[in-house]
Design an enzyme around this catalytic site. Structure first.
Site, PDB file in Angstrom:
ATOM      1  N   ARG A  61       0.826  -1.216   0.000  1.00 54.64           N
ATOM      2  CA  ARG A  61       0.000   0.000   0.000  1.00 54.64           C
ATOM      3  C   ARG A  61       0.854   1.257   0.000  1.00 54.64           C
ATOM      4  O   ARG A  61       0.434   2.308  -0.499  1.00 54.64           O
ATOM      5  CB  ARG A  61      -0.979  -0.006   1.182  1.00 54.64           C
ATOM      6  CG  ARG A  61      -2.194  -0.886   0.953  1.00 54.64           C
ATOM      7  CD  ARG A  61      -3.113  -0.861   2.161  1.00 54.64           C
ATOM      8  NE  ARG A  61      -2.472  -1.397   3.337  1.00 54.64           N
ATOM      9  CZ  ARG A  61      -2.397  -2.684   3.635  1.00 54.64           C
ATOM     10  NH1 ARG A  61      -2.954  -3.569   2.831  1.00 54.64           N
ATOM     11  NH2 ARG A  61      -1.774  -3.094   4.715  1.00 54.64           N
ATOM     12  N   GLU A  98       4.209 -10.095  14.077  1.00 52.11           N
ATOM     13  CA  GLU A  98       3.543 -10.609  15.272  1.00 52.11           C
ATOM     14  C   GLU A  98       3.819 -12.106  15.436  1.00 52.11           C
ATOM     15  O   GLU A  98       4.098 -12.584  16.519  1.00 52.11           O
ATOM     16  CB  GLU A  98       2.042 -10.354  15.148  1.00 52.11           C
ATOM     17  CG  GLU A  98       1.448  -9.789  16.411  1.00 52.11           C
ATOM     18  CD  GLU A  98       0.027  -9.339  16.190  1.00 52.11           C
ATOM     19  OE1 GLU A  98      -0.292  -8.874  15.081  1.00 52.11           O
ATOM     20  OE2 GLU A  98      -0.756  -9.469  17.140  1.00 52.11           O
TER      21      GLU A  98
HETATM   22  P1  AMP Z   1       4.330  -2.462  11.447  1.00 55.97           P
HETATM   23  O1  AMP Z   1       5.552  -3.125  10.899  1.00 55.97           O
HETATM   24  O2  AMP Z   1       3.764  -3.168  12.643  1.00 55.97           O
HETATM   25  O3  AMP Z   1       4.536  -0.981  11.707  1.00 55.97           O
HETATM   26  O4  AMP Z   1       3.196  -2.605  10.358  1.00 55.97           O
HETATM   27  C1  AMP Z   1       3.154  -1.717   9.311  1.00 55.97           C
HETATM   28  C2  AMP Z   1       2.614  -2.324   8.052  1.00 55.97           C
HETATM   29  O5  AMP Z   1       1.549  -3.248   8.278  1.00 55.97           O
HETATM   30  C3  AMP Z   1       2.053  -1.201   7.216  1.00 55.97           C
HETATM   31  O6  AMP Z   1       2.736  -1.245   5.971  1.00 55.97           O
HETATM   32  C4  AMP Z   1       0.579  -1.447   7.105  1.00 55.97           C
HETATM   33  O7  AMP Z   1       0.234  -1.540   5.742  1.00 55.97           O
HETATM   34  C5  AMP Z   1       0.303  -2.779   7.791  1.00 55.97           C
HETATM   35  N1  AMP Z   1      -0.594  -2.660   8.966  1.00 55.97           N
HETATM   36  C6  AMP Z   1      -0.286  -2.957  10.248  1.00 55.97           C
HETATM   37  N2  AMP Z   1      -1.340  -2.790  11.064  1.00 55.97           N
HETATM   38  C7  AMP Z   1      -2.345  -2.355  10.290  1.00 55.97           C
HETATM   39  C8  AMP Z   1      -3.713  -1.972  10.545  1.00 55.97           C
HETATM   40  N3  AMP Z   1      -4.258  -1.992  11.782  1.00 55.97           N
HETATM   41  N4  AMP Z   1      -4.458  -1.544   9.504  1.00 55.97           N
HETATM   42  C9  AMP Z   1      -3.931  -1.496   8.260  1.00 55.97           C
HETATM   43  N5  AMP Z   1      -2.679  -1.857   7.949  1.00 55.97           N
HETATM   44  C10 AMP Z   1      -1.879  -2.280   8.946  1.00 55.97           C
END
Ligand code: AMP
Length: 173
Positions: A61, A98
């Site tokens: 995205r 996760e």
């Molecule tokens: P993180 O590595 O945990 O910061 O996750 C970031 C990536 O996961 C981003 O590129 C988002 O596209 C996706 N992502 C994580 N959590 C969500 C959420 N609650 N809603 C939408 N996309 C998410």
């Protein structure tokens, strides 16, 4: 128009892609010409007065926003992709999800040392993905001007993983 209009359009999808996650669905923003244009304008403004050489987007995205920002800033666009998608020589780094691990890659000639870079993604959650991207950009000697995200889930404290870099979010939860 301002960030409140974008916030109103972002759709919460409960228990997607798995139980306990509230997914922030940005497709209503993309589907509305004015909202999409405004989201790009707000992300572009995060560059301030710095001339950006490359806008880097994160699979998948992040590409949507980063490519449009690159065009608007008269900068090049560089993709950071999940393992196995980039055809040329890559640098790669692993990061924790996760459950388990993931690997992201960057073409090793995508950025020259000292080039100014704006990193763009749709959403900052735990910060693991952005931190992996920053590691690759640091390895290539990029001058990282900022990390710009449309949405930041502040309760997950992702920006702590990105210090000392500048993180700018448009909408926070
Ligand atoms: P993180 O590595 O945990 O910061 O996750 C970031 C990536 O996961 C981003 O590129 C988002 O596209 C996706 N992502 C994580 N959590 C969500 C959420 N609650 N809603 C939408 N996309 C998410």
């Amino acid at each position: 128009m301002n960030a409140d209009c974008l916030r109103a359009a972002i759709r919460d999808v409960v228990d997607f892609p798995k139980p306990g996650i509230i997914f922030k669905d940005i497709t209503p923003v993309l589907a509305d010409a004015k909202l999409f244009r405004e989201s790009i304008a707000l992300l572009c403004a995060t560059a301030g007065n710095v001339k950006i050489d490359k806008v880097v987007g994160i699979d998948a995205r992040g590409f949507i926003f980063a490519a449009a920002v690159a065009d608007r800033l008269d900068a090049g666009f560089v993709p950071i992709r999940k393992k196995g998608k980039l055809p040329w020589k890559t640098r790669q780094t692993a990061y924790s999800l996760e459950y388990g691990e993931s690997i992201v890659e960057l073409h090793e000639d995508a950025i020259r040392p000292g080039e100014t870079v704006l990193l763009v993604d749709d959403l900052l959650a735990t910060g693991g993905t952005a931190a992996a991207a920053v590691k690759l950009l640091d390895e290539l000697g990029a001058n990282l001007v900022g990390i710009s995200v449309l949405i930041e889930l502040e309760f997950l404290a992702g920006r702590a993983k990105l210090a000392p870099h500048r993180v700018i979010s448009i909408i926070t939860y």
